[in-house]
Design a protein around this motif. Structure first.
Motif, PDB file in Angstrom:
ATOM      1  N   MET A 123       7.514  -5.228   7.931  1.00  0.00           N
ATOM      2  CA  MET A 123       8.958  -5.347   7.883  1.00  0.00           C
ATOM      3  C   MET A 123       9.360  -5.107   6.435  1.00  0.00           C
ATOM      4  SD  MET A 123      11.514  -8.480   8.919  1.00  0.00           S
ATOM      5  CE  MET A 123      10.829  -8.574  10.543  1.00  0.00           C
ATOM      6  N   ASP A 124      10.380  -4.300   6.248  1.00  0.00           N
ATOM      7  CA  ASP A 124      10.808  -3.896   4.905  1.00  0.00           C
ATOM      8  C   ASP A 124       9.606  -3.296   4.181  1.00  0.00           C
ATOM      9  OD1 ASP A 124      13.432  -4.818   5.439  1.00  0.00           O
ATOM     10  OD2 ASP A 124      12.826  -6.850   4.921  1.00  0.00           O
ATOM     11  N   ASP A 125       9.159  -3.909   3.078  1.00  0.00           N
ATOM     12  CA  ASP A 125       8.010  -3.353   2.360  1.00  0.00           C
ATOM     13  C   ASP A 125       6.822  -4.313   2.320  1.00  0.00           C
ATOM     14  OD1 ASP A 125       8.960  -5.202   0.557  1.00  0.00           O
ATOM     15  OD2 ASP A 125       8.881  -3.864  -1.167  1.00  0.00           O
ATOM     16  N   ILE A 126       6.754  -5.227   3.291  1.00  0.00           N
ATOM     17  CA  ILE A 126       5.638  -6.169   3.396  1.00  0.00           C
ATOM     18  C   ILE A 126       4.882  -5.880   4.696  1.00  0.00           C
ATOM     19  CG2 ILE A 126       4.963  -8.594   3.593  1.00  0.00           C
ATOM     20  CD1 ILE A 126       6.064  -7.863   0.850  1.00  0.00           C
ATOM     21  N   CYS A 127       3.547  -5.778   4.595  1.00  0.00           N
ATOM     22  CA  CYS A 127       2.704  -5.456   5.747  1.00  0.00           C
ATOM     23  C   CYS A 127       1.661  -6.549   5.933  1.00  0.00           C
ATOM     24  CB  CYS A 127       2.007  -4.118   5.507  1.00  0.00           C
ATOM     25  SG  CYS A 127       1.014  -3.542   6.904  1.00  0.00           S
ATOM     26  N   VAL A 128       1.451  -6.942   7.186  1.00  0.00           N
ATOM     27  CA  VAL A 128       0.402  -7.891   7.545  1.00  0.00           C
ATOM     28  C   VAL A 128      -0.687  -7.103   8.271  1.00  0.00           C
ATOM     29  CG1 VAL A 128      -0.184  -9.962   8.845  1.00  0.00           C
ATOM     30  CG2 VAL A 128       2.055  -9.780   7.741  1.00  0.00           C
ATOM     31  N   VAL A 129      -1.921  -7.291   7.822  1.00  0.00           N
ATOM     32  CA  VAL A 129      -3.070  -6.586   8.375  1.00  0.00           C
ATOM     33  C   VAL A 129      -4.022  -7.615   8.973  1.00  0.00           C
ATOM     34  CG1 VAL A 129      -5.053  -5.117   7.830  1.00  0.00           C
ATOM     35  CG2 VAL A 129      -2.876  -4.784   6.615  1.00  0.00           C
ATOM     36  N   LEU A 130      -4.407  -7.404  10.215  1.00  0.00           N
ATOM     37  CA  LEU A 130      -5.381  -8.267  10.879  1.00  0.00           C
ATOM     38  C   LEU A 130      -6.654  -7.458  11.076  1.00  0.00           C
ATOM     39  CD1 LEU A 130      -6.157 -10.874  12.406  1.00  0.00           C
ATOM     40  CD2 LEU A 130      -5.137  -9.843  14.445  1.00  0.00           C
ATOM     41  N   GLY A 131      -7.747  -7.973  10.526  1.00  0.00           N
ATOM     42  CA  GLY A 131      -9.001  -7.241  10.629  1.00  0.00           C
ATOM     43  C   GLY A 131     -10.203  -8.157  10.509  1.00  0.00           C
ATOM     44  N   LYS A 132     -11.361  -7.533  10.342  1.00  0.00           N
ATOM     45  CA  LYS A 132     -12.610  -8.263  10.189  1.00  0.00           C
ATOM     46  C   LYS A 132     -13.244  -7.849   8.865  1.00  0.00           C
ATOM     47  CE  LYS A 132     -17.112  -8.837  12.427  1.00  0.00           C
ATOM     48  NZ  LYS A 132     -17.961  -8.342  13.524  1.00  0.00           N
ATOM     49  N   ARG A 133     -13.506  -8.829   7.999  1.00  0.00           N
ATOM     50  CA  ARG A 133     -14.116  -8.578   6.703  1.00  0.00           C
ATOM     51  C   ARG A 133     -15.206  -9.607   6.478  1.00  0.00           C
ATOM     52  NH1 ARG A 133      -9.798  -8.818   3.481  1.00  0.00           N
ATOM     53  NH2 ARG A 133      -9.321  -6.619   3.680  1.00  0.00           N
ATOM     54  N   HIS A 134     -16.396  -9.153   6.101  1.00  0.00           N
ATOM     55  CA  HIS A 134     -17.546 -10.031   5.852  1.00  0.00           C
ATOM     56  C   HIS A 134     -17.842 -10.915   7.067  1.00  0.00           C
ATOM     57  CE1 HIS A 134     -17.078  -8.581   1.800  1.00  0.00           C
ATOM     58  NE2 HIS A 134     -15.903  -9.151   1.691  1.00  0.00           N
ATOM     59  N   GLY A 135     -17.681 -10.341   8.256  1.00  0.00           N
ATOM     60  CA  GLY A 135     -18.001 -11.060   9.484  1.00  0.00           C
ATOM     61  C   GLY A 135     -16.977 -12.081   9.924  1.00  0.00           C
ATOM     62  N   ARG A 136     -15.843 -12.141   9.243  1.00  0.00           N
ATOM     63  CA  ARG A 136     -14.812 -13.133   9.584  1.00  0.00           C
ATOM     64  C   ARG A 136     -13.466 -12.457   9.778  1.00  0.00           C
ATOM     65  NH1 ARG A 136     -15.808 -18.389   5.927  1.00  0.00           N
ATOM     66  NH2 ARG A 136     -15.921 -19.404   7.937  1.00  0.00           N
ATOM     67  N   CYS A 137     -12.623 -13.130  10.535  1.00  0.00           N
ATOM     68  CA  CYS A 137     -11.250 -12.661  10.718  1.00  0.00           C
ATOM     69  C   CYS A 137     -10.524 -12.728   9.380  1.00  0.00           C
ATOM     70  CB  CYS A 137     -10.549 -13.534  11.753  1.00  0.00           C
ATOM     71  SG  CYS A 137      -8.859 -13.024  12.083  1.00  0.00           S
ATOM     72  N   ALA A 138      -9.821 -11.658   9.027  1.00  0.00           N
ATOM     73  CA  ALA A 138      -9.084 -11.607   7.762  1.00  0.00           C
ATOM     74  C   ALA A 138      -7.636 -11.223   8.039  1.00  0.00           C
ATOM     75  CB  ALA A 138      -9.718 -10.598   6.815  1.00  0.00           C
TER      76      ALA A 138
END
Length: 162
Positions: A123-138
């Motif tokens: 929204m606007d210029d802020i982004c939320v990213v949901l992913g997997k990093r180092h075996g954990r939810c990030a």
């Protein structure tokens, strides 16, 4: 005049049809895919599609023509979102990329690579990213503004110079 449109996918490697819900008539068939289309996003008069080969194709719904095609990721597009200004894509290559929605011009990579990218929302210029990093939810919250405008703090990002 108000009418409803439905976009329907197909296993024939095309976005099957743009339908007028009132009459059931097909208004367009969008071709050009070589792999499965797994992501789709509408915004005003644009349709963005992401496929399992890493390509994104953006169409104008006003002209029913392709605006541009980009190879966004080395492998499948797992998520995308767009508005009239920006297109954000996430891929199974673990990258999240920011693009100019009107031209398809690459702007920058938004966050450090992940093992997997599941979802992006902005929204606007802020982004939320949901992913997997180092075996954990990030969950990363990032700005579209260039990183040089920010410095890291223990509380997160802080804008420099005002």
């Amino acid at each position: 005049e108000i009418y409803t449109l439905h976009i329907v996918g197909s296993v024939r490697m095309c976005i099957r049809d743009r339908w007028d819900a009132a009459t059931g008539a097909a208004l367009a068939v969008f071709h050009g895919y070589t792999h499965v289309v797994a992501q789709i996003q509408l915004d005003r008069n644009m349709l963005a599609t992401g496929s399992s080969d890493g390509r994104v194709i953006v169409y104008s719904l006003a002209t029913m023509e392709c605006m541009y095609r980009i190879v966004a990721h080395e492998s499948g597009v797992t998520t995308l979102q767009m508005n009239e200004r920006y297109l954000v894509t996430g891929g199974s290559d673990g990258l999240v990329k920011l693009w100019d929605a009107q031209s398809g011009r690459y702007i920058r990579t938004l966050c450090e690579p992940c093992e997997a990218i599941w979802c992006v929302r902005f929204m606007d210029d802020i982004c939320v990213v949901l992913g997997k990093r180092h075996g954990r939810c990030a969950v990363d919250v990032v700005s579209f503004r260039p990183p040089a405008l920010y410095k890291s703090t223990q509380m997160g990002e802080q804008q420099l110079g005002g």
